[in-house]
Write an enzyme that holds these catalytic residues in place. Sequence first.
Site, PDB file in Angstrom:
ATOM      1  N   SER A 152       0.747  -1.210   0.120  1.00 16.40           N
ATOM      2  CA  SER A 152       0.108   0.041  -0.191  1.00 16.40           C
ATOM      3  C   SER A 152       0.801   1.061  -0.058  1.00 16.40           C
ATOM      4  O   SER A 152       1.738   1.509  -0.953  1.00 16.40           O
ATOM      5  CB  SER A 152      -1.047   0.043   1.213  1.00 16.40           C
ATOM      6  OG  SER A 152      -1.980   1.143   1.134  1.00 16.40           O
ATOM      7  N   HIS A 192      -8.309   1.446  -0.741  1.00 17.46           N
ATOM      8  CA  HIS A 192      -8.140   0.348  -2.058  1.00 17.46           C
ATOM      9  C   HIS A 192      -9.514  -0.057  -2.250  1.00 17.46           C
ATOM     10  O   HIS A 192      -9.763  -1.327  -2.623  1.00 17.46           O
ATOM     11  CB  HIS A 192      -7.061  -0.617  -1.571  1.00 17.46           C
ATOM     12  CG  HIS A 192      -6.012  -0.309  -1.263  1.00 17.46           C
ATOM     13  ND1 HIS A 192      -4.871   0.274  -1.934  1.00 17.46           N
ATOM     14  CD2 HIS A 192      -5.133  -0.182   0.067  1.00 17.46           C
ATOM     15  CE1 HIS A 192      -3.851   0.626  -1.563  1.00 17.46           C
ATOM     16  NE2 HIS A 192      -4.187   0.483  -0.273  1.00 17.46           N
TER      17      HIS A 192
END
Length: 309
Positions: free
Chosen positions: A89, A193
């Site tokens: 991430s 996300h």
Amino acid sequence: MLVLVAPGQGAQTPGFLTDWLALPGAADRVAAWSDAIGLDLAHYGTKADADEIRDTAVAQPLLVAAGLLSAAALGDIAEIAPGAVAGHSVGEITAAAFAGVLDDTAALTLVRRRGLAMAEAAAVTETGMSALLGGDPEVSVAHLERLGLTPANVNGAGQIVAAGTMAQLAALNEDKPEGVRKVVPLKVAGAFHTRHMAPAVDKLAEAASALTPADPKVTYVSNKDGQAVATGAEVLDRLVGQVANPVRWDLCMETFGKLGVTAIVEVCPGGTLTGLAKRALPGVKTLALKTPADLDAARELVADHAQQA
């Protein structure tokens, strides 16, 4: 072959930068970064409480700064000589700096804008993320989709992170997928996300357009699909789009295996990704940089597994 990895949001804990800032030159470096992005990284890394560093706009630049600082303490990237780099991430921005795609200041400028944009997107609806412990990934993914949740992180080693509204996550807690032992809320402030982050994409694209990326100097493995990315422009494009799309860390680890990984070092605040690697890549040596006390062991591991010039 050595792989250098950087953790994502949720790895931060109160005071975790304190010992690192005591290293020669570290405080000056962090002060310069703080001035560049308008955020007191030293304060948040040493004195702030858990709620303060849970703030997305704070946590993300703090994690990138910690990764850069600990890697610099380990040695110059050319000397570390990893065969590949990757980040989970927000850790992808740290990895982009390791690969030479962005310099440190550009990486921190980008992550500051990323954190602010994602925090703003998260404020629209009350959302969050929870990790599923145990269970079959295929069964769990289908179950999450029935509940309207997104499998936002497919981490490998059987770990999936669900993301969505707090109401959806509450329903998941009451109705776990078959085989899942426990649902654990994560220390993040939004459904990262997922479609909930779509408003952040345009703002991050605008920030990225001001940067001039270089092509990776080492193999850069992307969260999008676990593939190696050859150009800086594509790395930057993927960093922008990834905020609203799932992290496929499982595919990243598959690529590490195909590349012939023999050791993984996770930069500060390490532990999460090496834990996954221990289960998914048996036989691969792992080391997490948690405090400067880990540096000697990390240097020894690097010396044994770095790419030969």
